[in-house]
Design a protein around this motif. Structure first.
Motif, mmCIF file in Angstrom:
data_model
loop_
_atom_site.group_PDB
_atom_site.id
_atom_site.type_symbol
_atom_site.label_atom_id
_atom_site.label_comp_id
_atom_site.label_asym_id
_atom_site.label_seq_id
_atom_site.Cartn_x
_atom_site.Cartn_y
_atom_site.Cartn_z
ATOM 1 N N CYS A 18 -2.447 0.695 4.570
ATOM 2 C CA CYS A 18 -2.838 1.116 3.222
ATOM 3 C C CYS A 18 -4.086 1.998 3.241
ATOM 4 O O CYS A 18 -4.199 2.924 2.434
ATOM 5 C CB CYS A 18 -3.099 -0.093 2.339
ATOM 6 N N ARG A 21 -2.644 5.268 4.260
ATOM 7 C CA ARG A 21 -1.613 5.739 3.327
ATOM 8 C C ARG A 21 -1.797 5.057 1.960
ATOM 9 O O ARG A 21 -0.955 4.276 1.530
ATOM 10 C CB ARG A 21 -0.235 5.416 3.898
ATOM 11 N N ASP A 24 1.158 4.848 -0.602
ATOM 12 C CA ASP A 24 2.429 4.276 -0.157
ATOM 13 C C ASP A 24 2.677 2.974 -0.922
ATOM 14 O O ASP A 24 2.062 1.947 -0.650
ATOM 15 C CB ASP A 24 2.390 4.036 1.350
ATOM 16 N N ASP A 92 7.076 7.629 3.098
ATOM 17 C CA ASP A 92 5.981 7.216 2.220
ATOM 18 C C ASP A 92 6.549 7.087 0.807
ATOM 19 O O ASP A 92 7.051 8.055 0.242
ATOM 20 C CB ASP A 92 4.900 8.297 2.265
ATOM 21 N N TYR A 93 6.525 5.882 0.259
ATOM 22 C CA TYR A 93 7.020 5.646 -1.092
ATOM 23 C C TYR A 93 5.832 5.672 -2.033
ATOM 24 O O TYR A 93 5.094 4.710 -2.138
ATOM 25 C CB TYR A 93 7.747 4.306 -1.175
#
Length: 96
Positions: A18, A21, A24, A92-93
């Motif tokens: 996290c 990213r 994400d 990556d959401y």
């Protein structure tokens, strides 16, 4: 019930993801899931992390007691290293 040791390890591993990213959504939701385990099942609060060349250090409060743990960086960073090595496998959401 997940052991405190496992919950801290899992939380720290996904926290590192996290940190790299922050948008994400899947990583953030997973981190939040492990934070809930730490607070609800193990009464952990006030978690702080630091690292040096070899280790990650966690300090946390459990009830009235301050406790500390440490984990080797190579174990904690295994997930983010894998994501960085094969980014096409780890979409990556983004958070909406």
């Amino acid at each position: 019930m997940q052991s405190l040791q496992d919950a801290l390890y899992n939380w720290l591993t996904i926290k590192v993801v996290c940190d790299v990213r922050p948008d994400d959504k899947a990583a953030v939701e997973t981190r939040d899931f492990f934070e809930e385990i730490l607070t609800a099942q193990h009464s952990v609060s006030n978690i702080e992390t630091t690292k040096d060349d070899l280790m990650y250090y966690i300090s946390y409060q459990q009830g009235e007691e301050i406790k500390k743990r440490r984990y080797p960086r190579e174990l904690i960073e295994i997930m983010i290293n894998q994501i960085n090595q094969e980014p096409e496998k780890y979409k990556d959401y983004p958070i909406d």
